[in-house]
Scaffold this motif. Structure first.
Motif, PDB file in Angstrom:
ATOM      1  N   GLY A 175     -63.334  37.339  67.489  1.00  0.00           N
ATOM      2  CA  GLY A 175     -63.796  36.896  68.801  1.00  0.00           C
ATOM      3  C   GLY A 175     -64.906  37.824  69.237  1.00  0.00           C
ATOM      4  O   GLY A 175     -64.684  38.737  70.037  1.00  0.00           O
ATOM      5  N   LEU A 176     -66.086  37.664  68.671  1.00  0.00           N
ATOM      6  CA  LEU A 176     -67.160  38.644  68.809  1.00  0.00           C
ATOM      7  C   LEU A 176     -67.575  38.884  70.253  1.00  0.00           C
ATOM      8  O   LEU A 176     -68.023  39.982  70.606  1.00  0.00           O
ATOM      9  CB  LEU A 176     -68.370  38.180  67.987  1.00  0.00           C
ATOM     10  CG  LEU A 176     -69.463  39.215  67.719  1.00  0.00           C
ATOM     11  CD1 LEU A 176     -68.904  40.438  67.025  1.00  0.00           C
ATOM     12  CD2 LEU A 176     -70.580  38.601  66.887  1.00  0.00           C
ATOM     13  N   HIS A 177     -67.411  37.884  71.102  1.00  0.00           N
ATOM     14  CA  HIS A 177     -67.778  38.039  72.506  1.00  0.00           C
ATOM     15  C   HIS A 177     -66.985  39.146  73.190  1.00  0.00           C
ATOM     16  O   HIS A 177     -67.452  39.761  74.139  1.00  0.00           O
ATOM     17  CB  HIS A 177     -67.568  36.713  73.250  1.00  0.00           C
ATOM     18  CG  HIS A 177     -66.197  36.146  73.085  1.00  0.00           C
ATOM     19  ND1 HIS A 177     -65.773  35.547  71.925  1.00  0.00           N
ATOM     20  CD2 HIS A 177     -65.129  36.107  73.933  1.00  0.00           C
ATOM     21  CE1 HIS A 177     -64.524  35.154  72.060  1.00  0.00           C
ATOM     22  NE2 HIS A 177     -64.103  35.490  73.268  1.00  0.00           N
ATOM     23  N   ARG A 178     -65.780  39.399  72.712  1.00  0.00           N
ATOM     24  CA  ARG A 178     -64.951  40.457  73.302  1.00  0.00           C
ATOM     25  C   ARG A 178     -65.586  41.832  73.090  1.00  0.00           C
ATOM     26  O   ARG A 178     -65.517  42.705  73.959  1.00  0.00           O
ATOM     27  CB  ARG A 178     -63.548  40.435  72.690  1.00  0.00           C
ATOM     28  CG  ARG A 178     -62.795  39.137  72.918  1.00  0.00           C
ATOM     29  CD  ARG A 178     -61.456  39.142  72.189  1.00  0.00           C
ATOM     30  NE  ARG A 178     -61.625  39.312  70.744  1.00  0.00           N
ATOM     31  CZ  ARG A 178     -60.614  39.376  69.880  1.00  0.00           C
ATOM     32  NH1 ARG A 178     -59.360  39.315  70.331  1.00  0.00           N
ATOM     33  NH2 ARG A 178     -60.833  39.515  68.589  1.00  0.00           N
ATOM     34  N   LEU A 179     -66.186  42.040  71.932  1.00  0.00           N
ATOM     35  CA  LEU A 179     -66.867  43.302  71.645  1.00  0.00           C
ATOM     36  C   LEU A 179     -68.195  43.382  72.385  1.00  0.00           C
ATOM     37  O   LEU A 179     -68.532  44.423  72.973  1.00  0.00           O
ATOM     38  CB  LEU A 179     -67.103  43.439  70.146  1.00  0.00           C
ATOM     39  CG  LEU A 179     -67.846  44.699  69.693  1.00  0.00           C
ATOM     40  CD1 LEU A 179     -67.028  45.956  70.000  1.00  0.00           C
ATOM     41  CD2 LEU A 179     -68.176  44.625  68.207  1.00  0.00           C
ATOM     42  N   LEU A 180     -68.949  42.298  72.390  1.00  0.00           N
ATOM     43  CA  LEU A 180     -70.271  42.306  73.029  1.00  0.00           C
ATOM     44  C   LEU A 180     -70.166  42.523  74.535  1.00  0.00           C
ATOM     45  O   LEU A 180     -71.118  43.010  75.151  1.00  0.00           O
ATOM     46  CB  LEU A 180     -70.989  40.990  72.732  1.00  0.00           C
ATOM     47  CG  LEU A 180     -71.306  40.737  71.254  1.00  0.00           C
ATOM     48  CD1 LEU A 180     -71.988  39.387  71.079  1.00  0.00           C
ATOM     49  CD2 LEU A 180     -72.176  41.859  70.686  1.00  0.00           C
ATOM     50  N   ALA A 181     -69.022  42.214  75.112  1.00  0.00           N
ATOM     51  CA  ALA A 181     -68.835  42.454  76.540  1.00  0.00           C
ATOM     52  C   ALA A 181     -68.826  43.945  76.864  1.00  0.00           C
ATOM     53  O   ALA A 181     -68.970  44.335  78.021  1.00  0.00           O
ATOM     54  CB  ALA A 181     -67.524  41.816  77.007  1.00  0.00           C
ATOM     55  N   HIS A 182     -68.689  44.790  75.841  1.00  0.00           N
ATOM     56  CA  HIS A 182     -68.659  46.236  76.034  1.00  0.00           C
ATOM     57  C   HIS A 182     -69.892  46.907  75.421  1.00  0.00           C
ATOM     58  O   HIS A 182     -69.845  48.088  75.059  1.00  0.00           O
ATOM     59  CB  HIS A 182     -67.391  46.820  75.402  1.00  0.00           C
ATOM     60  CG  HIS A 182     -66.130  46.336  76.024  1.00  0.00           C
ATOM     61  ND1 HIS A 182     -65.675  46.782  77.243  1.00  0.00           N
ATOM     62  CD2 HIS A 182     -65.229  45.413  75.590  1.00  0.00           C
ATOM     63  CE1 HIS A 182     -64.536  46.173  77.539  1.00  0.00           C
ATOM     64  NE2 HIS A 182     -64.239  45.346  76.557  1.00  0.00           N
ATOM     65  N   ALA A 183     -70.980  46.176  75.342  1.00  0.00           N
ATOM     66  CA  ALA A 183     -72.201  46.720  74.736  1.00  0.00           C
ATOM     67  C   ALA A 183     -72.697  47.963  75.475  1.00  0.00           C
ATOM     68  O   ALA A 183     -73.220  48.896  74.852  1.00  0.00           O
ATOM     69  CB  ALA A 183     -73.292  45.651  74.710  1.00  0.00           C
ATOM     70  N   ASP A 184     -72.527  48.005  76.786  1.00  0.00           N
ATOM     71  CA  ASP A 184     -72.989  49.162  77.560  1.00  0.00           C
ATOM     72  C   ASP A 184     -72.214  50.426  77.194  1.00  0.00           C
ATOM     73  O   ASP A 184     -72.807  51.503  77.053  1.00  0.00           O
ATOM     74  CB  ASP A 184     -72.859  48.886  79.068  1.00  0.00           C
ATOM     75  CG  ASP A 184     -73.859  47.861  79.564  1.00  0.00           C
ATOM     76  OD1 ASP A 184     -74.837  47.598  78.832  1.00  0.00           O
ATOM     77  OD2 ASP A 184     -73.658  47.332  80.667  1.00  0.00           O
ATOM     78  N   GLU A 185     -70.893  50.315  77.066  1.00  0.00           N
ATOM     79  CA  GLU A 185     -70.087  51.485  76.705  1.00  0.00           C
ATOM     80  C   GLU A 185     -70.447  51.987  75.313  1.00  0.00           C
ATOM     81  O   GLU A 185     -70.519  53.197  75.063  1.00  0.00           O
ATOM     82  CB  GLU A 185     -68.594  51.149  76.757  1.00  0.00           C
ATOM     83  CG  GLU A 185     -68.059  50.950  78.164  1.00  0.00           C
ATOM     84  CD  GLU A 185     -67.917  49.484  78.511  1.00  0.00           C
ATOM     85  OE1 GLU A 185     -68.823  48.689  78.128  1.00  0.00           O
ATOM     86  OE2 GLU A 185     -66.922  49.127  79.156  1.00  0.00           O
ATOM     87  N   ALA A 203     -66.363  47.816  61.824  1.00  0.00           N
ATOM     88  CA  ALA A 203     -67.207  49.006  61.691  1.00  0.00           C
ATOM     89  C   ALA A 203     -68.668  48.637  61.475  1.00  0.00           C
ATOM     90  O   ALA A 203     -69.569  49.264  62.045  1.00  0.00           O
ATOM     91  CB  ALA A 203     -66.706  49.868  60.537  1.00  0.00           C
ATOM     92  N   SER A 204     -68.940  47.626  60.669  1.00  0.00           N
ATOM     93  CA  SER A 204     -70.319  47.220  60.415  1.00  0.00           C
ATOM     94  C   SER A 204     -70.962  46.625  61.661  1.00  0.00           C
ATOM     95  O   SER A 204     -72.131  46.881  61.955  1.00  0.00           O
ATOM     96  CB  SER A 204     -70.372  46.204  59.276  1.00  0.00           C
ATOM     97  OG  SER A 204     -70.075  46.809  58.040  1.00  0.00           O
ATOM     98  N   VAL A 205     -70.184  45.841  62.408  1.00  0.00           N
ATOM     99  CA  VAL A 205     -70.736  45.236  63.629  1.00  0.00           C
ATOM    100  C   VAL A 205     -71.039  46.318  64.658  1.00  0.00           C
ATOM    101  O   VAL A 205     -72.114  46.334  65.265  1.00  0.00           O
ATOM    102  CB  VAL A 205     -69.752  44.198  64.202  1.00  0.00           C
ATOM    103  CG1 VAL A 205     -70.281  43.647  65.525  1.00  0.00           C
ATOM    104  CG2 VAL A 205     -69.533  43.074  63.212  1.00  0.00           C
ATOM    105  N   VAL A 206     -70.110  47.249  64.850  1.00  0.00           N
ATOM    106  CA  VAL A 206     -70.347  48.349  65.784  1.00  0.00           C
ATOM    107  C   VAL A 206     -71.518  49.192  65.311  1.00  0.00           C
ATOM    108  O   VAL A 206     -72.367  49.615  66.109  1.00  0.00           O
ATOM    109  CB  VAL A 206     -69.080  49.220  65.935  1.00  0.00           C
ATOM    110  CG1 VAL A 206     -69.386  50.491  66.729  1.00  0.00           C
ATOM    111  CG2 VAL A 206     -67.976  48.428  66.630  1.00  0.00           C
ATOM    112  N   GLY A 207     -71.602  49.426  63.999  1.00  0.00           N
ATOM    113  CA  GLY A 207     -72.714  50.198  63.458  1.00  0.00           C
ATOM    114  C   GLY A 207     -74.061  49.556  63.714  1.00  0.00           C
ATOM    115  O   GLY A 207     -75.071  50.258  63.811  1.00  0.00           O
TER     116      GLY A 207
END
Length: 269
Positions: A175-185, A203-207
């Motif tokens: 559910g990639l939107h859940r991670l993208l909602a925290h792009a600022d942090e 890890a690759s997506v966060v990287g």
């Protein structure tokens, strides 16, 4: 003894409240206490900046208690005021934690330090958490709820070492939107710990989003072909994102420790 204790001792020598002989005696003593079953290392904080941490698995409650008492008491209570102000015990199950609590209360030696147990990450904590003094924040991102024991081990370890931690939980790539909602942090972090099992893609997506180092932690969560975390480990090692490093399977402590070192790195002049 840690770096702060050594600095205070030398300041006392300079001020005349401790003699050179006192300091020589402290520094001449073997940097460990031999308990027979363990050699408790007192100078790790001086050499590495982080005091000793106790690995609880495989030790009895009595052995853990003895090591904790030796760490807290230090080498010479008359010259250096006590030993470690806090002790972290990893991989400690709830039953053994109860025995440690009772043993510490019964045998004494750690009277000034309260003992607490956190069941999810299986961590015992002797003493209070320090005030954060790192360069910024450590973000711990966990792909799923099943990854939380490892994520919390990383997060609490980092907090015990003096870091401000931001937790981003259940932010897996399904559910990639859940991670993208925290792009600022993620953008504001000095280091990110990415914890994931299954295929380990987090890890690759966060990287690809972060401008700071990313520490990837594969977990043993997953179905048969995950091979107990080996699939996630290999995926993280083969990450296409630059700046991703990898620790061992389920090694939340190692990730939290490494994040602490990064967050406390001083810029050269």
């Amino acid at each position: 003894m840690d770096q702060r204790d050594l600095h205070e001792l030398l300041e006392r020598v300079a001020a005349g409240t401790a003699s050179v002989d006192d300091a020589e005696r402290v520094l001449r003593i073997a940097p460990f206490t031999d308990l027979g079953y363990a050699k408790v290392y007192h100078h790790r904080g001086v050499r590495q900046g982080v005091p000793e941490v106790v690995y609880g698995a495989g030790k009895t409650a009595q052995q853990i208690t003895g090591v904790c008492r030796a760490l807290v008491e230090g080498q010479d209570r008359h010259v250096v005021e006590g030993g470690q102000q806090r002790v972290l015990i990893t991989r400690l199950d709830a039953e053994k934690a109860s025995e440690v609590r009772n043993s510490l209360a019964r045998e004494g030696g750690c009277d000034a330090l309260a003992f607490a147990y956190q069941e999810l990450p299986r961590l015992g904590i002797l003493g209070d958490f320090p005030e954060p003094d790192g360069n910024g924040s450590v973000v711990v991102a966990a792909a799923g709820t099943s990854d939380l024991p490892v994520a919390e081990e990383a997060a609490v370890t980092a907090e015990m070492l003096g870091n401000r931690v931001t937790r981003l939980y259940d932010v897996g790539v399904a559910g990639l939107h859940r991670l993208l909602a925290h792009a600022d942090e993620i953008a504001a972090a000095r280091v990110v710990v990415a914890v994931a099992g299954m295929e380990g893609a987090l890890a690759s997506v966060v990287g690809g989003l972060a401008s700071c180092p990313v520490i990837a932690v594969p977990t043993s969560v997953g179905y048969g072909a995950s091979f107990g975390g080996v699939a996630a480990l290999l995926a993280m090692l083969n990450s296409c994102a630059s700046g991703v490093s990898v620790v061992n399977i389920d090694n939340g402590f190692g990730a939290g420790y490494q994040a602490h070192l990064i967050n406390h790195t001083k810029a050269s002049a």
